[in-house]
Motif scaffolding. Structure first.
Motif, PDB file in Angstrom:
ATOM      1  N   GLN A 105      -7.085  -3.055  52.416  1.00 14.55           N
ATOM      2  CA  GLN A 105      -7.049  -1.685  51.918  1.00 14.55           C
ATOM      3  C   GLN A 105      -8.467  -1.198  51.612  1.00 14.55           C
ATOM      4  OE1 GLN A 105      -3.564  -0.421  49.396  1.00 14.55           O
ATOM      5  NE2 GLN A 105      -3.702  -2.556  48.750  1.00 14.55           N
ATOM      6  N   GLU A 475      -4.831  -7.757  45.654  1.00 13.51           N
ATOM      7  CA  GLU A 475      -4.613  -6.321  45.462  1.00 13.51           C
ATOM      8  C   GLU A 475      -5.286  -5.492  46.558  1.00 13.51           C
ATOM      9  OE1 GLU A 475      -8.159  -4.849  42.501  1.00 13.51           O
ATOM     10  OE2 GLU A 475      -6.401  -5.783  41.571  1.00 13.51           O
ATOM     11  N   HIS A 476      -6.179  -6.132  47.328  1.00 11.08           N
ATOM     12  CA  HIS A 476      -6.849  -5.435  48.424  1.00 11.08           C
ATOM     13  C   HIS A 476      -6.128  -5.605  49.757  1.00 11.08           C
ATOM     14  CE1 HIS A 476     -10.306  -6.191  45.569  1.00 11.08           C
ATOM     15  NE2 HIS A 476     -10.310  -4.883  45.693  1.00 11.08           N
ATOM     16  N   ILE A 478      -2.609  -5.408  52.179  1.00  8.99           N
ATOM     17  CA  ILE A 478      -1.253  -4.918  52.403  1.00  8.99           C
ATOM     18  C   ILE A 478      -0.716  -5.551  53.679  1.00  8.99           C
ATOM     19  CG2 ILE A 478      -1.502  -2.697  51.213  1.00  8.99           C
ATOM     20  CD1 ILE A 478      -2.027  -1.396  53.906  1.00  8.99           C
ATOM     21  N   ARG A 487       4.135  -3.551  52.519  1.00  6.48           N
ATOM     22  CA  ARG A 487       4.356  -4.441  51.367  1.00  6.48           C
ATOM     23  C   ARG A 487       2.999  -4.736  50.721  1.00  6.48           C
ATOM     24  NH1 ARG A 487       7.695  -9.550  53.206  1.00  6.48           N
ATOM     25  NH2 ARG A 487       7.470  -9.988  50.984  1.00  6.48           N
ATOM     26  N   LEU A 488       2.949  -4.597  49.412  1.00 10.16           N
ATOM     27  CA  LEU A 488       1.734  -4.935  48.668  1.00 10.16           C
ATOM     28  C   LEU A 488       1.768  -6.409  48.311  1.00 10.16           C
ATOM     29  CD1 LEU A 488       1.609  -1.868  46.240  1.00 10.16           C
ATOM     30  CD2 LEU A 488       0.414  -2.148  48.420  1.00 10.16           C
ATOM     31  N   HIS A 490       0.241  -8.204  45.988  1.00  8.04           N
ATOM     32  CA  HIS A 490       0.351  -8.620  44.593  1.00  8.04           C
ATOM     33  C   HIS A 490       1.735  -8.337  44.012  1.00  8.04           C
ATOM     34  CE1 HIS A 490      -0.991  -4.379  44.321  1.00  8.04           C
ATOM     35  NE2 HIS A 490      -0.284  -4.365  43.203  1.00  8.04           N
ATOM     36  N   ASP A 491       2.594  -7.646  44.775  1.00  9.14           N
ATOM     37  CA  ASP A 491       3.984  -7.474  44.341  1.00  9.14           C
ATOM     38  C   ASP A 491       4.878  -8.600  44.845  1.00  9.14           C
ATOM     39  OD1 ASP A 491       3.358  -5.161  43.037  1.00  9.14           O
ATOM     40  OD2 ASP A 491       3.838  -3.864  44.733  1.00  9.14           O
TER      41      ASP A 491
END
Length: 491
Positions: A105, A475-476, A478, A487-488, A490-491
């Motif tokens: 990202q 977090e960077h 996807i 989809r992220l 970190h999720d």
């Protein structure tokens, strides 16, 4: 005189038909191949085309993104970075953006170049090619000497392995190094070119592979990770048992910064034709004897015994010791990490693959309170800066590369590495074939490739809005599903 000429002419005219008839009769009566018994000529053509199949597919039939294990685009990206120190493409990306895959990202407000934490204080002197002409039948280029920036980590971002537990910690000023490649599997010229090229680039390392440490690994001023496999090559006695004295000698060398322990699930193999007197001396084996190393160590049978063996190596050598793992059975990995957590004095380097396994183990180590004490090396086709960045963001601390470096010492993916008949002199110990490999020229390509990767990594760092590649995190990243859903990580 005329008679002689007529006889020679007759021989020339009749030789090809006679040869074809001989081959036809021979193949017609042989027992091994059914197709040749019924169709000697057509069958011979079939085997010829089958033999040429890999080359035909690679150069004529597959598109630039299809070939395995590496596509034409991936191969060229690595070679161009080494030859020209360039990663520029024309017109646009050929990636299939409708397929599933990982993406980095970018930040709406990226980091300015002057805000990045880079150590470019000392330049590296190298040679790169400049293209003069590139037509269908002619290609002209010339070498020019250049001083280039090394793109090293700053002191505050340096990765320190074994900081609190080893007498001699390993300081890594770059995030990319050479994965395990043994002398014997690769020839002495290839290993020498890699050592000199990596040493010139600085901030990197080379893993000896299970073949052990050779004089050629030490040709360049490069940090060495000395690998020990189940056959204990180079650190064993005449009976093949672990030798403490031989291990002490290797670990005492100043260039040896860390030690690694690893095994292949199928075991290792080196053909007897590659086992020269020199390789036999280095590995402590017999000349000309085919070597099939075990697929596991006999020194330990449980997690506790494994960790005890590693602790023993670390105590003797005083340097970090790593484990090379392939994550398969997740319960086994959970059990190993749990044993590490209870084995409080252990803090070593762990080598692991990418994507599903990497974020899983990263999270597992966090849950057991071990993440700050263990460094993760990721490897697996990470030959371009974007792939390296994704691996770091998924949880890796450092990255190992093999094939990208092989391409830059001349590998053309002939896929005959195991035969000792590598046509470009890379994966062979045959002196005649190694003549193709010019050490000086290839060493500069290795230097350019590694530095180009580091430069590209900093470009991606800026795009992500952080100041150092060590700050890339999940977090960077996807992941785009094939149906387009995002989809992220970190999720």
């Amino acid at each position: 005189m005329l008679t002689i000429l007529l006889v020679l002419l007759l021989m020339i005219m009749t030789a090809p038909p006679l040869l074809l008839f001989y081959l036809w009769r021979r193949d017609r009566n042989q027992r091994e191949h059914s197709v040749l018994r019924n169709f000697p000529i057509l069958g011979k053509l079939r085997y010829m085309f089958e033999k040429m199949g890999p080359e035909l597919r690679q150069y004529l039939f597959l598109n630039d993104n299809e070939a395995k294990p590496f596509s034409r685009n991936e191969y060229e990206a690595a070679v161009i970075a080494g030859e020209y120190k360039s990663r520029i493409i024309g017109f646009g990306s050929e990636r299939d953006f409708d397929a599933g895959g990982f993406y980095l990202q970018n930040a709406l407000y990226p980091t300015n170049r002057n805000e990045l934490r880079i150590d470019n204080s000392t330049k590296v002197s190298t040679w790169v090619y400049e293209l003069d002409e590139d037509n269908l039948f002619t290609r002209k280029e010339h070498l020019v000497e250049r001083d280039i920036s090394p793109y090293l980590l700053t002191e505050e971002d340096t990765i320190i392995i074994g900081k609190e537990t080893c007498r001699e910690p390993f300081y890594a000023r770059g995030l990319v190094g050479q994965s395990a490649m043994s002398f014997g599997s690769l020839g002495d010229k290839a290993i020498t070119a890699l050592s000199i090229g990596l040493g010139r680039a600085g901030g990197t390392w080379m893993n000896t592979g299970e073949g052990g440490l050779s004089d050629y690994h030490l040709k360049g001023n490069v940090d060495i990770i000395c690998q020990i496999g189940p056959a204990l090559f180079g650190v064993r006695d005449e009976d093949g048992a672990f030798s403490v004295e031989a291990f002490k000698q290797k670990s005492a060398l100043p260039q040896v910064k860390a030690l690694a322990q690893g095994a292949k699930t199928r075991g290792g193999h080196i053909d007897g034709s590659k086992v020269t007197e020199e390789i036999a001396r280095i590995r402590h084996v017999r000349v000309g004897e085919t070597i099939d190393s075990p697929n596991r160590f006999s020194e330990f049978q449980t997690h506790k015994e494994l960790l005890g063996f590693i602790e023993k190596l670390r105590e003797i050598g005083g340097k970090p010791v790593g484990i090379k793992l392939v994550v398969g059975n997740v319960k086994d990995i959970e059990s190993l990490v749990h044993e590490m957590a209870t084995y409080q004095e252990l803090a070593d380097t762990v080598g692991l693959p990418l994507k599903a396994a990497l974020p899983y183990v990263h999270r597992l180590l966090i849950e057991h309170g071990l993440r700050d004490r263990i460094k993760l090396f990721a490897s697996g086709k990470l030959i371009t800066a974007d792939k390296v960045a994704i691996a770091l963001a998924l949880g890796a601390d450092l990255v190992n590369i093999a094939r990208g470096l092989m391409f830059n010492v001349g590998c053309i993916q002939a896929q005959v590495c195991h035969t000792n008949r590598c046509p470009v002199g890379v994966a062979t110990t045959d002196p005649k074939l190694q003549r193709a490999l010019v050490v000086d020229e290839k060493s500069f390509r290795v230097t350019n490739y590694i530095i180009s990767l580091r430069e590209g990594l900093y470009n991606l760092t800026a795009a992500a809005g952080v100041r150092s590649p060590t700050e890339l995190s999940q977090e960077h990243v996807i992941y785009q599903e094939p149906d387009g859903h995002i989809r992220l990580m970190h999720d």
